[in-house]
Design a protein around this motif. Sequence first.
Motif, PDB file in Angstrom:
ATOM      1  N   ARG A 244       0.850  -1.182   0.000  1.00 42.53           N
ATOM      2  CA  ARG A 244       0.000   0.000   0.000  1.00 42.53           C
ATOM      3  C   ARG A 244       0.897   1.247   0.000  1.00 42.53           C
ATOM      4  N   PRO A 245       0.372   2.369  -0.472  1.00 43.09           N
ATOM      5  CA  PRO A 245       1.166   3.605  -0.381  1.00 43.09           C
ATOM      6  C   PRO A 245       1.598   3.862   1.067  1.00 43.09           C
TER       7      PRO A 245
ATOM      8  N   ALA B  94       0.786  10.750   5.822  1.00 40.06           N
ATOM      9  CA  ALA B  94       1.976   9.998   5.411  1.00 40.06           C
ATOM     10  C   ALA B  94       2.114   9.885   3.903  1.00 40.06           C
ATOM     11  N   VAL B  95       0.965   9.887   3.205  1.00 39.80           N
ATOM     12  CA  VAL B  95       1.042   9.616   1.766  1.00 39.80           C
ATOM     13  C   VAL B  95      -0.187  10.187   1.065  1.00 39.80           C
ATOM     14  N   PHE B 149      12.968  16.567   6.004  1.00 43.34           N
ATOM     15  CA  PHE B 149      12.548  16.574   7.411  1.00 43.34           C
ATOM     16  C   PHE B 149      11.567  15.464   7.770  1.00 43.34           C
ATOM     17  N   HIS B 150      10.585  15.195   6.922  1.00 37.06           N
ATOM     18  CA  HIS B 150       9.651  14.105   7.236  1.00 37.06           C
ATOM     19  C   HIS B 150      10.370  12.762   7.097  1.00 37.06           C
ATOM     20  N   HIS B 151      10.978  12.546   5.946  1.00 34.98           N
ATOM     21  CA  HIS B 151      11.632  11.254   5.711  1.00 34.98           C
ATOM     22  C   HIS B 151      13.094  11.256   6.175  1.00 34.98           C
ATOM     23  N   GLY B 280       4.670  16.597  -0.773  1.00 33.12           N
ATOM     24  CA  GLY B 280       4.509  16.742   0.664  1.00 33.12           C
ATOM     25  C   GLY B 280       3.069  17.122   0.932  1.00 33.12           C
ATOM     26  N   ASN B 281       2.612  16.956   2.175  1.00 33.82           N
ATOM     27  CA  ASN B 281       1.199  17.244   2.432  1.00 33.82           C
ATOM     28  C   ASN B 281       0.958  18.750   2.661  1.00 33.82           C
ATOM     29  N   ASP B 282      -0.292  19.126   2.838  1.00 41.88           N
ATOM     30  CA  ASP B 282      -0.636  20.553   2.932  1.00 41.88           C
ATOM     31  C   ASP B 282      -0.037  21.201   4.180  1.00 41.88           C
ATOM     32  N   GLU B 283       0.025  20.452   5.269  1.00 42.41           N
ATOM     33  CA  GLU B 283       0.622  20.969   6.492  1.00 42.41           C
ATOM     34  C   GLU B 283       2.115  21.236   6.269  1.00 42.41           C
ATOM     35  N   GLU B 284       2.761  20.319   5.549  1.00 43.36           N
ATOM     36  CA  GLU B 284       4.183  20.520   5.248  1.00 43.36           C
ATOM     37  C   GLU B 284       4.399  21.742   4.350  1.00 43.36           C
ATOM     38  N   PHE B 285       3.447  22.006   3.449  1.00 44.63           N
ATOM     39  CA  PHE B 285       3.586  23.193   2.606  1.00 44.63           C
ATOM     40  C   PHE B 285       3.610  24.452   3.485  1.00 44.63           C
TER      41      PHE B 285
END
Lengths: 330, 330
Positions: A244-245, B94-95, B149-151, B280-285
């Motif tokens: 899964r992703p 996460a994805v 930073f996340h990964h 990256g997700n919206d929070e990371e933006f």
Amino acid sequence: MKGLVLTAPGRIEIVDLERPKITGSQVLIKLKAAALNKRDQFIREGKYPNIQMNCVLGSDGVGEVVEVATEANGTWKGKNVVINPNMNWGSNPAVQSREYSILGMPSHGTFAEYIAVEDGRIHEVPKHLTPEQAAALPLGGLTAFRACFHHGRIRGGENVLISGFGGGVAQFAFQFALAAGANVFVTSGKQDKLDTALKMGAAGAFNYVEKDWYKNPWQTKGGFDVVIDSAGGDQINNFIKIMRPGGRIVFYGATNGLPGSLDLYRMFWNQLTLQGSTMGNDEEFKEMIDFVSEKKVEPLIDSVRPFEDITSAFDTIAKTTKTGKIVVKF
Amino acid sequence: MKGLVLTAPGRIEIVDLERPKITGSQVLIKLKAAALNKRDQFIREGKYPNIQMNCVLGSDGVGEVVEVATEANGTWKGKNVVINPNMNWGSNPAVQSREYSILGMPSHGTFAEYIAVEDGRIHEVPKHLTPEQAAALPLGGLTAFRACFHHGRIRGGENVLISGFGGGVAQFAFQFALAAGANVFVTSGKQDKLDTALKMGAAGAFNYVEKDWYKNPWQTKGGFDVVIDSAGGDQINNFIKIMRPGGRIVFYGATNGLPGSLDLYRMFWNQLTLQGSTMGNDEEFKEMIDFVSEKKVEPLIDSVRPFEDITSAFDTIAKTTKTGKIVVKF
């Protein structure tokens, strides 16, 4: 005392050794049971780094504390304990230090009547386990625990695939993931092992000898969040297809060698992790023992034989027909 | 209004389009500057999935909010904003979800005089940046921020290697890692890029055209905690050799294709991570924009040209000679 040592490359023998003397924070343990790991056979075969002769082999052991060197350790006396096989993990919980080694070469191991161990490396045997069962835990249990939880971050409800069910570590990974509430699937090349896994609660079992076996779990189960593997090889690319992703592939060995390629495209788009893992730190060893106690995990034992027959246990561990750990008792 | 669309496979043209109408929580932005990404050229070349014709291209843009559809958005009016190019990331931080896409095909993008955007995807331009500089941030900055930073979990004092310095994402990874207090090293095939990196504060710069370049950083710098890469290929095995135990290789592309093997043995013994990453997700933006403001990061700009010359910008982005982002202004 009797102890098993490598007397020449390829030759293991039970020989007479001096009983170890303890000092400082050490305790003396009279062994009740010990278990084999592939590592032991690798050492016998010369397939391990820095092999030394005349060292007692064996990483897994359970016994009774019969002597302590300091008064503070008096409470340990008479207790049955399981030994943490880590030597010098070091200060970084994420990874072992350069000085790290595993009990049983270069330090004297558990294939002997007695062993001297630092008090920080013993834990009481979980109450629901016999000494033979508890002796099966250390190396395999610790490796599986780190792979599952530190690196794999397995959570209840996730789909987890354990490859090579029946192996010493894989059986623990299977049971730990089950106990954590995951939907656990296994692969094996042997039908009887698949049947055992299903009986123990596997959500699915796949024979990897069948071509394209991996297409079935993908199509029917929605893919895996975590794969725990020790085979490596080209199979890794099949795992990548059925993740899964955000999924994590954790491997603690590569018995099938290296893959001929790696599907990086799928990996980055699906944000997959390929994570190497080995052993676990001392805190994880304690957590693993507590987890086994709390969840009443019972290690799968392939067979138990007297210590005197340990050479035949070495012969057996190299075979793929076993399911679970091979134990010797004293 | 004028806007750049794909009119036929391989052909991009500035055409006359209707100015978008806004409803609900949308705002209308009059673009001041936009920046190119390799993705734009991939779309032009037909090397991207699900290509559609007659859609305004462009993922990166900065402009002034000139119209709002609800009173609640009145405070945005007249403000210069940078646009988050994520579309439908979904609920899992996460994805990205299956519905995820990037602004600029299939949804109309930033290579036009006006764009309609949901209010949740706009952020004030960092005060220290011009519109041209801020337009360089979105896609590259977000991808670099997650990778770092996340990964990558980059911390101050760690040794970080950024491969392919000068690329649109690599430059941000370089600057972000520097701003986080890491010792940052770069690779490039071009000496002028290595010089630029050293001038900007790189702790070391290696020309990957030199055979065995990777042996030098390993021997002299003690290895890397994190590598941020987008090339993939066989080079990954060199990275594996120069990682510190517990190190993380994060990649967000594979422009050199797939590796011919993968050193699993070193990976598991050293507990290395090979981690795919994208966007990256919206929070990371939001975190990325805040980080850029706080650390006063100034994007590297290769060149700025008028929107009318955007076709030449597409030609330039395919070349390896550029250092930093290619920007168009309106």
